[in-house]
Every structure is written in C-alpha cells, then in structure tokens.
Design a protein around this motif. Structure first.
Motif, PDB file in Angstrom:
ATOM      1  N   UNK A  71       0.819  -1.211   0.000  1.00 58.46           N
ATOM      2  CA  UNK A  71       0.000   0.000   0.000  1.00 58.46           C
ATOM      3  C   UNK A  71       0.853   1.262   0.000  1.00 58.46           C
ATOM      4  N   UNK A  72       1.986   1.237   0.692  1.00 56.96           N
ATOM      5  CA  UNK A  72       2.880   2.402   0.692  1.00 56.96           C
ATOM      6  C   UNK A  72       3.471   2.647  -0.693  1.00 56.96           C
ATOM      7  N   UNK A  73       3.898   1.597  -1.360  1.00 53.84           N
ATOM      8  CA  UNK A  73       4.459   1.743  -2.709  1.00 53.84           C
ATOM      9  C   UNK A  73       3.388   2.274  -3.663  1.00 53.84           C
ATOM     10  N   UNK A  74       2.189   1.732  -3.547  1.00 55.58           N
ATOM     11  CA  UNK A  74       1.091   2.189  -4.396  1.00 55.58           C
ATOM     12  C   UNK A  74       0.760   3.651  -4.118  1.00 55.58           C
ATOM     13  N   UNK A  75       0.681   4.012  -2.853  1.00 53.21           N
ATOM     14  CA  UNK A  75       0.384   5.403  -2.488  1.00 53.21           C
ATOM     15  C   UNK A  75       1.476   6.347  -2.989  1.00 53.21           C
ATOM     16  N   UNK A  76       2.727   5.910  -2.936  1.00 54.05           N
ATOM     17  CA  UNK A  76       3.834   6.731  -3.434  1.00 54.05           C
ATOM     18  C   UNK A  76       3.681   6.971  -4.936  1.00 54.05           C
ATOM     19  N   UNK A  77       3.293   5.950  -5.678  1.00 53.83           N
ATOM     20  CA  UNK A  77       3.105   6.101  -7.123  1.00 53.83           C
ATOM     21  C   UNK A  77       1.933   7.036  -7.430  1.00 53.83           C
ATOM     22  N   UNK A  78       0.837   6.878  -6.709  1.00 54.63           N
ATOM     23  CA  UNK A  78      -0.326   7.752  -6.915  1.00 54.63           C
ATOM     24  C   UNK A  78       0.035   9.197  -6.583  1.00 54.63           C
ATOM     25  N   UNK A  79       0.717   9.409  -5.466  1.00 53.66           N
ATOM     26  CA  UNK A  79       1.116  10.763  -5.070  1.00 53.66           C
ATOM     27  C   UNK A  79       2.093  11.371  -6.068  1.00 53.66           C
ATOM     28  N   UNK A  80       3.019  10.570  -6.582  1.00 51.97           N
ATOM     29  CA  UNK A  80       3.967  11.066  -7.574  1.00 51.97           C
ATOM     30  C   UNK A  80       3.266  11.491  -8.853  1.00 51.97           C
ATOM     31  N   UNK A  81       2.309  10.701  -9.308  1.00 51.45           N
ATOM     32  CA  UNK A  81       1.561  11.055 -10.516  1.00 51.45           C
ATOM     33  C   UNK A  81       0.771  12.345 -10.300  1.00 51.45           C
ATOM     34  N   UNK A  82       0.124  12.452  -9.146  1.00 46.64           N
ATOM     35  CA  UNK A  82      -0.648  13.663  -8.843  1.00 46.64           C
ATOM     36  C   UNK A  82       0.267  14.888  -8.750  1.00 46.64           C
ATOM     37  N   UNK A  83       1.421  14.725  -8.130  1.00 51.37           N
ATOM     38  CA  UNK A  83       2.360  15.841  -7.990  1.00 51.37           C
ATOM     39  C   UNK A  83       2.876  16.304  -9.354  1.00 51.37           C
ATOM     40  N   UNK A  84       3.244  15.364 -10.206  1.00 48.42           N
ATOM     41  CA  UNK A  84       3.733  15.733 -11.536  1.00 48.42           C
ATOM     42  C   UNK A  84       2.652  16.470 -12.326  1.00 48.42           C
ATOM     43  N   UNK A  85       1.414  15.978 -12.257  1.00 49.82           N
ATOM     44  CA  UNK A  85       0.325  16.624 -12.987  1.00 49.82           C
ATOM     45  C   UNK A  85       0.086  18.040 -12.445  1.00 49.82           C
TER      46      UNK A  85
END
Length: 129
Positions: free
Chosen positions: A49-63
């Motif tokens: 869940x932490x790895x998944x949350x990191x990926x989701x947060x990274x995508x949101x931050x880049x956008x």
C-alpha cells in the motif's frame, strides 16, 4: 476574458508536456500496482500500500506541477526539478540491474526536462529574469 499577450515559450510548453506525460505514465504504473495489490495471493500489505500510495502521489504531484507551471507559478519550478533529478539514481540503478534500455532514457528525460526548466525563455516566463 483576459488574453495573455505574452505566449508561453516553447521550452516551458515542452517541460509541461513532458511532466504531464510522466504523470500519465506513473498513473498507469499506479493502476497496475492497485490491480496487483488486489489480486496478489500473499503480500506484505503495508509495504504494498505504501508503494502504491507513493506512485499515486507522484503522478498527482507531476500533474499538478505541470498545471502550476503552465499558469507561470514560479514556485512550482524547484519541486519539478527535484522530481526530475530523482530520475537520475533510478535510471542509474536500472542500468546497473541490466535494464539500460529503460535507465538511459529516464536519465535523459530527467536531465532534459531539468534543462528546459532552467532555460532562459522559461526563466523569463516565470519572472526570474
């Protein structure tokens, strides 16, 4: 309606386009991680869940950073550069792990977008000149 008489320079447009493309790519990775989390037979759920949350947060931050830069928010440039520089060690370790076909383009992407973000036309558009 307001019309911006000073168009967005090509360097900033390309940087925003590439940041948004990275966000979409990372979003696809996040979607795959979510699917993997839901279908795995056994896993360390907390780590997954932490790895998944990191990926989701990274995508949101880049956008979000791409959106802020297209609106010429100067404060978005530094975090965008930091995220791009994070691609350098990722690419390096991919090369070391035998994935040079993916590591080299990631390094080039990180350096290229960073270069676009510190170029003179981008500096002028963001008010750093």
């Amino acid at each position: 309606m307001t019309i911006d008489s000073d168009p967005v320079p090509a360097t900033l447009r390309w940087a925003v386009w590439l940041l948004r493309a990275e966000a979409v790519a990372l979003g696809l990775v996040a979607a795959w991680l979510i699917w993997s989390d839901l279908t795995a037979r056994s896993t360390d759920l907390t780590s997954a869940l932490w790895v998944t949350a990191f990926a989701v947060a990274g995508a949101a931050a880049l956008w979000a950073l791409g959106g802020a830069l297209v609106r010429r928010r100067a404060g978005a440039r530094a975090p965008a550069i930091v995220l791009q520089l994070m691609l350098l060690p990722v690419g390096w370790y991919m090369i070391q792990g035998g994935l040079g076909w993916l590591g080299l383009p990631l390094i080039a992407l990180g350096l290229g977008v960073s270069g676009l973000l510190v170029s003179s036309p981008t500096n002028r558009a963001l008010g750093f000149d």
